[in-house]
Design a protein around this motif. Structure first.
Motif, short mmCIF file in Angstrom:
data_model
loop_
_atom_site.label_atom_id
_atom_site.label_comp_id
_atom_site.label_asym_id
_atom_site.label_seq_id
_atom_site.Cartn_x
_atom_site.Cartn_y
_atom_site.Cartn_z
N GLU A 276 0.83 -1.21 0.00
CA GLU A 276 0.00 0.00 0.00
C GLU A 276 0.86 1.26 0.00
N PHE A 277 1.95 1.23 0.74
CA PHE A 277 2.85 2.38 0.76
C PHE A 277 3.56 2.53 -0.59
N ARG A 278 3.90 1.42 -1.21
CA ARG A 278 4.53 1.47 -2.53
C ARG A 278 3.58 2.08 -3.55
N GLU A 279 2.32 1.65 -3.51
CA GLU A 279 1.32 2.16 -4.45
C GLU A 279 1.12 3.66 -4.30
N LYS A 280 1.30 4.16 -3.11
CA LYS A 280 1.13 5.59 -2.86
C LYS A 280 2.39 6.40 -3.17
N GLY A 281 3.44 5.71 -3.61
CA GLY A 281 4.64 6.42 -4.03
C GLY A 281 5.68 6.66 -2.97
N TYR A 282 5.52 6.06 -1.78
CA TYR A 282 6.54 6.24 -0.76
C TYR A 282 7.84 5.57 -1.20
#
Length: 381
Positions: A276-282
């Motif tokens: 989820e964090f990857r999908e948000k660009g973190y």
């Protein structure tokens, strides 16, 4: 990647062999990443090795694609393992399901030496026993009905193998929490209630307790670093080491991650999965930095610590007792710092902007253009 010049004096002053041992039952979450990171930092900071072992003995809970997701997430985070699946190593195989012959051999040793016994009780009997004892206010543990079954008798019949638990498990030393002394079970034993955990299931697969101890021993693991939720299991493991005549590794337990209300971090209270964090660009360096600060303190002046600095500064002595409340505002702060560093350094610009655009498209659809420039600017301010 890291030279021995970064080795720090701490509770681990010799090269450490650590392992991250997830089960392929779903996506990796923040707690998983922190466990993997701490094990990686301990190994790299002492000039040791970081292993990856897949604990896949519970086939009923195994999720298709989860193992590949573990590999992908660790590599995205920059936590490349020295030994394990895909890379090999002299202490493999690195999937527990491929080590069952070794596990069964050591069950036989426990049976022969009287530390374990076969249990033929049907599930219905165990359920009735537990229900009866519960209604009478007693412990629902096993009654050792099968304790005196001959070690070699009826081995072909459906059965499990149980550990013959002592009246009191041995004390052990934790490098964070100090000496842990389990309570005696004299009262329960006096009324015929015995914990006697299962070591080998009826399908011939080992449980966590057995496989964990045997594999850690034969992989020469020096430090077992994991969350405090496993502390109740540790006395059983220490006892098993003693039964086999092995020296146990050093134990390092870290507190759990909680939400701001002091409850277990969950999907209901915010993002928990790394995907989820990857999908948000973190960025991976921001997320690594974020989880490293949960339950660990350092003597540096800045909390901005990339992986090289984390390796240089990490020490078991800096791990703190107790659980950690997760404040996501810190992650956003770190994300801006690392995003700015990437842009100023001339690397990662496209990756960052693509992530921003993807999030704007997701929120606003094709009407995203008026918002894109504003969001790009806020990312670096």
């Amino acid at each position: 990647m890291f030279s021995n010049s970064v080795i720090r004096a701490s509770s681990a002053i010799t090269p450490a062999r650590t392992r991250f041992a997830p089960s392929p039952t779903g996506y990796l979450h923040l707690g998983s990443l922190r466990t993997a990171l701490f094990n990686y930092l301990l190994a790299k900071g002492t000039g040791g090795q970081f292993l990856l072992r897949i604990e896949d003995t519970d086939k009923k809970r195994t999720v298709e694609g989860a193992e590949e997701g573990i590999f992908d997430t660790l590599r995205w985070a920059g936590l490349q393992w020295d030994e394990g699946p895909l890379v090999g190593g002299e202490f493999g195989p690195y999937r527990q399901s491929e080590r069952t012959e070794l596990h069964r051999k050591h069950v036989d040793i426990l049976l022969e030496e009287g530390h374990a016994y076969r249990c033929y009780c049907a599930p219905q009997r165990l359920e009735a026993l537990a229900l009866t004892r519960k209604h009478s206010g007693q412990s629902t543990d096993y009654d050792r009905h099968c304790l005196n079954s001959p070690p070699t008798a009826s081995a072909a019949e459906p059965h499990v193998v149980r550990l013959k638990a002592p009246v009191q498990y041995p004390a052990y030393h934790d490098l964070v929490y100090g000496t842990i002394t389990p309570g005696a079970q004299s009262h329960d034993h006096a009324i015929g209630a015995f914990e006697d955990p299962i070591l080998l299931k009826s399908d011939g697969m080992p449980t966590y307790h057995l496989a964990n101890v045997v594999d850690d021993h034969f992989m020469n693991i020096t430090h077992v670093l994991r969350a405090t939720e496993w502390m109740p299991s540790t006395p059983k493991h220490v006892h098993l080491y003693s039964c086999f005549g092995w020296k146990p590794p050093k134990f390092v337990h870290v507190g759990l991650l909680q939400d701001t209300q002091g409850k277990k971090l969950s999907k209901r209270t915010g993002d928990v999965f790394i995907s989820e964090f990857r999908e948000k660009g973190y960025l991976p360096e921001a997320l690594n930095n974020f989880v490293a600060l949960m339950g660990w303190s350092h003597a540096g002046e800045s909390d901005i610590l990339d992986i090289q600095k984390l390796v240089e500064q990490f020490s078991i002595d800096g791990l703190t007792t107790g659980n950690t409340k997760v404040e996501f505002g810190k992650l956003d702060y770190l994300q801006k710092q690392y995003a700015r560093n990437r842009v100023m350094g001339g690397s990662g610009d496209k990756e960052i902007l693509d992530a921003v655009e993807a999030q704007v498209r997701k929120r606003f659809g094709e009407k995203y253009l008026p918002y894109l420039q504003k969001l790009q600017i806020s990312l670096f301010v």
